[in-house]
Design an enzyme around this catalytic site. Structure first.
Site, PDB file in Angstrom:
ATOM      1  CG  HIS A 175       1.790 -22.174  38.366  1.00  0.00           C
ATOM      2  ND1 HIS A 175       1.167 -23.596  38.325  1.00  0.00           N
ATOM      3  CD2 HIS A 175       2.679 -22.264  37.948  1.00  0.00           C
ATOM      4  CE1 HIS A 175       1.468 -23.997  38.183  1.00  0.00           C
ATOM      5  NE2 HIS A 175       2.738 -23.520  37.748  1.00  0.00           N
TER       6      HIS A 175
ATOM      7  CG  HIS B 183       6.543 -21.525  35.132  1.00  0.00           C
ATOM      8  ND1 HIS B 183       7.520 -21.842  36.314  1.00  0.00           N
ATOM      9  CD2 HIS B 183       5.621 -22.519  34.590  1.00  0.00           C
ATOM     10  CE1 HIS B 183       7.218 -22.832  36.554  1.00  0.00           C
ATOM     11  NE2 HIS B 183       5.887 -23.320  35.819  1.00  0.00           N
TER      12      HIS B 183
HETATM   13  P1  AMP Z   1       4.678 -26.686  37.513  1.00  0.00           P
HETATM   14  O1  AMP Z   1       3.340 -26.904  37.824  1.00  0.00           O
HETATM   15  O2  AMP Z   1       5.140 -27.842  37.029  1.00  0.00           O
HETATM   16  O3  AMP Z   1       4.471 -25.551  36.003  1.00  0.00           O
HETATM   17  O4  AMP Z   1       5.283 -26.106  38.739  1.00  0.00           O
HETATM   18  C1  AMP Z   1       5.455 -25.875  39.831  1.00  0.00           C
HETATM   19  C2  AMP Z   1       7.028 -24.981  40.264  1.00  0.00           C
HETATM   20  O5  AMP Z   1       5.980 -24.653  41.530  1.00  0.00           O
HETATM   21  C3  AMP Z   1       7.776 -25.000  40.440  1.00  0.00           C
HETATM   22  O6  AMP Z   1       8.427 -24.337  39.341  1.00  0.00           O
HETATM   23  C4  AMP Z   1       8.430 -25.130  41.952  1.00  0.00           C
HETATM   24  O7  AMP Z   1       9.342 -25.591  42.147  1.00  0.00           O
HETATM   25  C5  AMP Z   1       7.053 -24.397  42.048  1.00  0.00           C
HETATM   26  N1  AMP Z   1       6.734 -24.632  44.170  1.00  0.00           N
HETATM   27  C6  AMP Z   1       6.061 -25.253  44.198  1.00  0.00           C
HETATM   28  N2  AMP Z   1       6.178 -25.143  45.500  1.00  0.00           N
HETATM   29  C7  AMP Z   1       6.952 -24.204  46.023  1.00  0.00           C
HETATM   30  C8  AMP Z   1       6.760 -22.946  46.201  1.00  0.00           C
HETATM   31  N3  AMP Z   1       6.034 -23.589  48.219  1.00  0.00           N
HETATM   32  N4  AMP Z   1       7.081 -21.682  46.480  1.00  0.00           N
HETATM   33  C9  AMP Z   1       7.266 -21.595  45.865  1.00  0.00           C
HETATM   34  N5  AMP Z   1       7.373 -21.945  44.660  1.00  0.00           N
HETATM   35  C10 AMP Z   1       7.295 -23.191  44.794  1.00  0.00           C
END
Ligand code: AMP
Ligand code: ZN
Length: 146
Positions: A99, A101
């Site tokens: 993903h 950001h």
């Molecule tokens: P990262 O894998 O560290 O880049 O970040 C994962 C991101 O996914 C974090 O910013 C979380 O807050 C976000 N996240 C996790 N679960 C959900 C969800 N159910 N809906 C929206 N965002 C999510």
């Protein structure tokens, strides 16, 4: 991947503040944002990280990232924006479905970085009641306009 939270979001099994969807990509607001308007763009297919995404899917994804970024920036009126991707636990990845950001930035915004600088402070209660849905709606409207 049946136990992946982002795959569940794509399938509609877990609710999300969705802002965009096309054949290959999907975008929604982060549940624990760094700032208001913090958006995630993901491939609909489960790939763990950047290097796992096939070239054609990556091209489609990066086009979606650009499209969504434009809408996020226009609808929030932010002066700038960060586009970040964490790959591997050591690099700060917490959800192992690739993903990007998108984080709107402004001079005096509320983003706070953690001491390790690998991540920002996540904010659970940043949006007021109904505000998250308002942000999602505004971004969605911008995307529909292009
Ligand atoms: P990262 O894998 O560290 O880049 O970040 C994962 C991101 O996914 C974090 O910013 C979380 O807050 C976000 N996240 C996790 N679960 C959900 C969800 N159910 N809906 C929206 N965002 C999510
Ligand atoms: Zn997944």
């Amino acid at each position: 991947m049946s136990d992946c939270i982002f795959c569940k979001i794509v399938k509609g099994e877990v609710p999300s503040a969705k802002v965009y969807e096309d054949e290959h990509s999907f975008a929604f607001l982060d549940i624990m944002p760094a700032v208001k308007g913090h958006t995630l763009v993901i491939p609909k297919t489960h790939y763990e990280a950047f290097l796992d995404i096939p070239k054609l899917k990556l091209q489609a994804l990066i086009s979606a990232v650009q499209k969504v970024t434009k809408a996020v920036v226009k609808s929030t009126g932010s002066a700038g924006y960060k586009i970040e991707m964490f790959n591997g636990e050591i690099a700060g990845q917490g959800v192992f479905h690739a993903h990007f950001h998108i984080i709107p930035r402004d001079k005096n915004d509320s983003i706070e970085f953690r001491a390790d600088k690998n991540w920002w402070v996540q904010k659970k209660d940043l949006y007021k009641e109904g505000e998250k849905e308002e942000y999602a709606e505004k971004i969605k409207k911008r995307l529909e306009a292009v």
